[in-house]
Design an enzyme around this catalytic site. Structure first.
Site, PDB file in Angstrom:
ATOM      1  N   HIS A   1      -4.729  -5.253  -1.319  1.00 45.31           N
ATOM      2  CA  HIS A   1      -3.320  -5.564  -1.524  1.00 45.31           C
ATOM      3  C   HIS A   1      -3.094  -7.002  -1.059  1.00 45.31           C
ATOM      4  O   HIS A   1      -4.046  -7.692  -0.657  1.00 45.31           O
ATOM      5  CB  HIS A   1      -2.428  -4.566  -0.783  1.00 45.31           C
ATOM      6  CG  HIS A   1      -2.767  -4.405   0.667  1.00 45.31           C
ATOM      7  ND1 HIS A   1      -2.655  -5.430   1.573  1.00 45.31           N
ATOM      8  CD2 HIS A   1      -3.260  -3.348   1.365  1.00 45.31           C
ATOM      9  CE1 HIS A   1      -3.033  -5.006   2.768  1.00 45.31           C
ATOM     10  NE2 HIS A   1      -3.414  -3.746   2.674  1.00 45.31           N
TER      11      HIS A   1
ATOM     12  N   GLY B   1      -7.258  -9.211  10.016  1.00 44.05           N
ATOM     13  CA  GLY B   1      -5.805  -9.189   9.976  1.00 44.05           C
ATOM     14  C   GLY B   1      -5.213  -8.797  11.324  1.00 44.05           C
ATOM     15  O   GLY B   1      -5.663  -7.857  11.971  1.00 44.05           O
TER      16      GLY B   1
ATOM     17  N   HIS C   1      -4.753  -8.255   2.211  1.00 40.42           N
ATOM     18  CA  HIS C   1      -6.168  -8.642   2.113  1.00 40.42           C
ATOM     19  C   HIS C   1      -6.307 -10.006   1.419  1.00 40.42           C
ATOM     20  O   HIS C   1      -7.089 -10.852   1.844  1.00 40.42           O
ATOM     21  CB  HIS C   1      -6.941  -7.625   1.268  1.00 40.42           C
ATOM     22  CG  HIS C   1      -6.970  -6.239   1.809  1.00 40.42           C
ATOM     23  ND1 HIS C   1      -6.326  -5.192   1.200  1.00 40.42           N
ATOM     24  CD2 HIS C   1      -7.586  -5.706   2.895  1.00 40.42           C
ATOM     25  CE1 HIS C   1      -6.536  -4.084   1.876  1.00 40.42           C
ATOM     26  NE2 HIS C   1      -7.289  -4.358   2.915  1.00 40.42           N
TER      27      HIS C   1
HETATM   28  P1  AMP Z   1      -8.947  -2.623   5.708  1.00 48.12           P
HETATM   29  O1  AMP Z   1      -9.366  -2.705   4.268  1.00 48.12           O
HETATM   30  O2  AMP Z   1      -7.743  -1.796   5.933  1.00 48.12           O
HETATM   31  O3  AMP Z   1     -10.098  -2.323   6.619  1.00 48.12           O
HETATM   32  O4  AMP Z   1      -8.486  -4.089   6.064  1.00 48.12           O
HETATM   33  C1  AMP Z   1      -9.324  -5.193   5.895  1.00 48.12           C
HETATM   34  C2  AMP Z   1      -8.735  -6.382   6.610  1.00 48.12           C
HETATM   35  O5  AMP Z   1      -7.444  -6.658   6.072  1.00 48.12           O
HETATM   36  C3  AMP Z   1      -8.546  -6.120   8.103  1.00 48.12           C
HETATM   37  O6  AMP Z   1      -8.901  -7.289   8.825  1.00 48.12           O
HETATM   38  C4  AMP Z   1      -7.074  -5.824   8.200  1.00 48.12           C
HETATM   39  O7  AMP Z   1      -6.527  -6.125   9.452  1.00 48.12           O
HETATM   40  C5  AMP Z   1      -6.523  -6.752   7.137  1.00 48.12           C
HETATM   41  N1  AMP Z   1      -5.194  -6.313   6.703  1.00 48.12           N
HETATM   42  C6  AMP Z   1      -4.810  -5.064   6.372  1.00 48.12           C
HETATM   43  N2  AMP Z   1      -3.489  -5.032   6.081  1.00 48.12           N
HETATM   44  C7  AMP Z   1      -3.029  -6.304   6.242  1.00 48.12           C
HETATM   45  C8  AMP Z   1      -1.746  -6.927   6.112  1.00 48.12           C
HETATM   46  N3  AMP Z   1      -0.679  -6.241   5.753  1.00 48.12           N
HETATM   47  N4  AMP Z   1      -1.655  -8.246   6.365  1.00 48.12           N
HETATM   48  C9  AMP Z   1      -2.751  -8.969   6.740  1.00 48.12           C
HETATM   49  N5  AMP Z   1      -3.988  -8.441   6.886  1.00 48.12           N
HETATM   50  C10 AMP Z   1      -4.124  -7.122   6.648  1.00 48.12           C
END
Ligand code: AMP
Length: 292
Positions: free
Chosen positions: A32, A143, A35
């Protein structure tokens, strides 16, 4: 944009290393705008590698590993315009093989999601350590949305002396303030409407701080009140970012974090604030613009 699947494929990264610090954005896919903002931030630092891997080790037995959205083709389409140098989409065996990549999480794993999700951070560290070994980036971007995760990872990198800079990037939100998350896809209409209470709780805490409130107990209670629309509150936490202590009076760099359930969906959100006598401002989690 190269699509890399195997360890052998990763050799293709070596040609990129001369173009600047190889910068890594690990994800579990279902991408999204949050990411994508990390990928953009990474692109300002050097050639970018994005990984897409749903890590089984960070899910508890009753959690959503089986149903977690998997949509690599769509993820590749979304990444296309950002033109990262490579996307690494390994299978489980490529990541873990027979290796026992256990790393004991440190003090930052205590409380909050560490308490609510036993074994979660050990699973996160296992995959991050393996991916860092495989990709060998100079910089890794995470993130701030997953603030405790950033701190736990930065601590591992420091403790193991891994040769990578850890950077935290700001949380991207929906227009109404809800932090973007792959799990927002689980929210039905009514749950989506109520989900805004997490952001509301953080905003109300911020207002109280702006008006001079410094007592942690008061700030927590303002946040708890705002979370009334949720079906359950997993935690409302105030922590000192530098030593993870729980303050009585808030000052310095503080993490304000909430986790709550809307129907079957568990959501988290947070604010990282620098609180001084002269005022309150949002700040990064890691030192020196995010260098661990
Ligand atoms: P995930 O796919 O949920 O493991 O997230 C991958 C990376 O994207 C991680 O470093 C998360 O912290 C970051 N992330 C997830 N949601 C957001 C957001 N809303 N804003 C910024 N970074 C994000």
């Amino acid at each position: 944009m190269k699509l890399l699947r195997t360890r052998e494929d990763l050799r293709e990264l070596d040609a990129l290393r001369a173009d600047g610090p190889l910068t890594f954005v690990p994800t579990m896919g279902a991408l999204h705008a949050g990411h994508l903002s990390l990928v953009r931030r990474a692109g300002t630092l050097g050639p970018v590698v994005v990984s897409v891997f749903v890590n089984p080790r960070q899910f508890g037995p009753d959690e959503d590993f089986d149903t977690y959205p998997r949509q690599l083709d769509r993820d590749l389409e979304l990444l296309g315009p950002l033109a990262p140098a490579a996307v690494f989409a390994p299978d489980r065996d490529t990541v873990y093989g027979d290796a026992d990549a256990a790393v004991e999480p440190g003090r930052f794993a205590g409380g909050l999601c560490g308490e609510e999700r036993p074994g979660h951070f050990a699973g996160v560290l296992a995959v991050v350590q393996r991916l860092l070994e495989l990709v060998r980036p100079e910089v890794a971007v995470f993130g701030r949305k997953d603030a405790q995760q950033c701190l736990v990872i930065a601590e591992m990198v420091r403790n193991l002396g891994l040769p990578v800079r850890v950077v935290d990037a700001p949380t991207v939100r929906e227009p109404d303030g809800l932090a973007m998350s792959s799990r927002n896809a689980y929210l039905g209409t009514g749950d989506r409407r109520r989900a805004i209470c997490l952001w509301e709780a953080l905003q109300r805490a911020r207002s109280a701080l702006d008006q001079g409130e410094r007592r942690a107990v008061r700030i927590r209670s303002v946040m708890m009140d705002a979370l009334a629309p949720a079906d359950a509150v997993d935690y409302v936490a105030l922590r000192q970012v530098d030593d993870w202590s729980e303050p009585v009076e808030v000052a310095g760099r503080m993490l304000l974090a909430v986790a709550a359930r809307l129907g079957p969906t568990r959501l988290i959100d947070n604010l990282v604030l620098d609180i001084t006598e002269s005022g309150v401002r949002e700040t990064s989690l890691l030192d020196m613009e995010g260098i661990a």
